[in-house]
Write a protein that holds these residues in place. Structure first.
Motif, PDB file in Angstrom:
ATOM      1  N   GLY A   1       0.848  -1.245  -0.063  1.00 50.55           N
ATOM      2  CA  GLY A   1       0.121  -0.177  -0.025  1.00 50.55           C
ATOM      3  C   GLY A   1       0.887   1.256   0.183  1.00 50.55           C
ATOM      4  N   SER A   2       0.411   2.398   0.231  1.00 52.36           N
ATOM      5  CA  SER A   2       0.578   3.629   0.191  1.00 52.36           C
ATOM      6  C   SER A   2       1.808   3.685   1.348  1.00 52.36           C
ATOM      7  CB  SER A   2      -0.029   4.876   0.053  1.00 52.36           C
ATOM      8  OG  SER A   2      -0.878   4.765   1.354  1.00 52.36           O
ATOM      9  N   VAL A   3       2.696   4.493   1.488  1.00 53.56           N
ATOM     10  CA  VAL A   3       3.644   4.986   2.534  1.00 53.56           C
ATOM     11  C   VAL A   3       2.872   5.145   3.888  1.00 53.56           C
ATOM     12  CG1 VAL A   3       5.427   6.237   3.431  1.00 53.56           C
ATOM     13  CG2 VAL A   3       5.539   5.472   1.096  1.00 53.56           C
ATOM     14  N   PRO A   4       1.950   6.292   3.696  1.00 56.90           N
ATOM     15  CA  PRO A   4       1.010   6.642   4.886  1.00 56.90           C
ATOM     16  C   PRO A   4       0.489   5.279   5.567  1.00 56.90           C
ATOM     17  CG  PRO A   4       0.879   8.321   3.310  1.00 56.90           C
ATOM     18  CD  PRO A   4       1.509   7.353   2.810  1.00 56.90           C
ATOM     19  N   ASN A   5      -0.119   4.497   4.816  1.00 58.96           N
ATOM     20  CA  ASN A   5      -1.021   3.419   5.230  1.00 58.96           C
ATOM     21  C   ASN A   5       0.262   2.412   5.780  1.00 58.96           C
ATOM     22  OD1 ASN A   5      -3.423   4.203   4.370  1.00 58.96           O
ATOM     23  ND2 ASN A   5      -3.579   3.355   2.522  1.00 58.96           N
ATOM     24  N   LYS A   6       1.356   2.262   5.067  1.00 57.69           N
ATOM     25  CA  LYS A   6       2.214   1.279   5.796  1.00 57.69           C
ATOM     26  C   LYS A   6       2.768   1.647   6.991  1.00 57.69           C
ATOM     27  CE  LYS A   6       5.447  -0.777   2.831  1.00 57.69           C
ATOM     28  NZ  LYS A   6       6.438  -0.812   2.118  1.00 57.69           N
ATOM     29  N   LEU A   7       2.833   2.980   7.194  1.00 56.97           N
ATOM     30  CA  LEU A   7       3.271   3.586   8.338  1.00 56.97           C
ATOM     31  C   LEU A   7       2.181   3.287   9.627  1.00 56.97           C
ATOM     32  CD1 LEU A   7       4.998   7.017   7.331  1.00 56.97           C
ATOM     33  CD2 LEU A   7       6.246   4.986   8.271  1.00 56.97           C
ATOM     34  N   ASP A   8       0.932   3.408   9.178  1.00 56.32           N
ATOM     35  CA  ASP A   8      -0.072   3.180  10.245  1.00 56.32           C
ATOM     36  C   ASP A   8      -0.095   1.837  10.537  1.00 56.32           C
ATOM     37  OD1 ASP A   8      -2.269   4.088  11.564  1.00 56.32           O
ATOM     38  OD2 ASP A   8      -3.477   3.102  10.325  1.00 56.32           O
TER      39      ASP A   8
END
Length: 164
Positions: free
Chosen positions: A137-144
């Motif tokens: 997924g996107s970086v923000p989603n991966k960070l979450d």
């Protein structure tokens, strides 16, 4: 993000000598030429301060974040916060790429806080690498998702310590 040593408008400066119209227009023009947009901020309005007494105090917004339209498309929920300064005359800036979205999503869920003690665990770096590489997924989603998994890792680690 950083110290541009310029203001975009007269209201970004309080006290001291006025900035010239030409100086403000040149800074605005430079950002326009580079197709960069000011990211705004939350909390205190100034990022730099000099003078302890009201009569000599100068406050300015010299530090800021700017971004291209492409960056804004990637991180539509960004938020820049001006933090309190203690050791410098400049405030640190905090960029949260999920700021506005996080407020909505986190309701009912614990907000992520990095624990410095995790770095003391010899397996931490490998855990982060493995978990990050397994996510999509996107970086923000991966960070979450990584944040959630680190909480689980910390819980299981604490349970192991209690049983040993």
């Amino acid at each position: 993000m950083g110290d541009f040593n310029e203001v975009l408008s007269y209201f970004e400066k309080k006290g001291g000598r006025l900035r010239s119209d030409r100086q403000i227009e040149e800074f605005r023009g430079t950002l326009d030429d580079c197709e960069l947009h000011d990211l705004g901020y939350t909390e205190r309005w100034f990022t730099w301060e000099r003078g302890r007494f009201l009569s000599t105090n100068i406050r300015e917004r010299l530090d800021r974040g700017v971004a291209s339209c492409d960056w804004l498309d990637l991180f539509p929920y960004y938020q820049v916060e001006h933090l309190s300064h203690a050791f410098s005359d400049h405030c640190p800036l905090l960029l949260d790429t999920m700021g506005k979205q996080r407020v909505e999503q986190v309701k009912g869920r614990r907000r992520f806080r990095f624990e410095a003690k995790w770095c003391l665990d010899s397996s931490f770096e490998e855990v982060v690498k493995n978990k990050w590489n397994s996510l999509s997924g996107s970086v923000p989603n991966k960070l979450d998702k990584l944040g959630q998994q680190l909480y689980q890792w910390d819980k299981s680690r604490n349970k192991e310590k209690m049983t040993n």
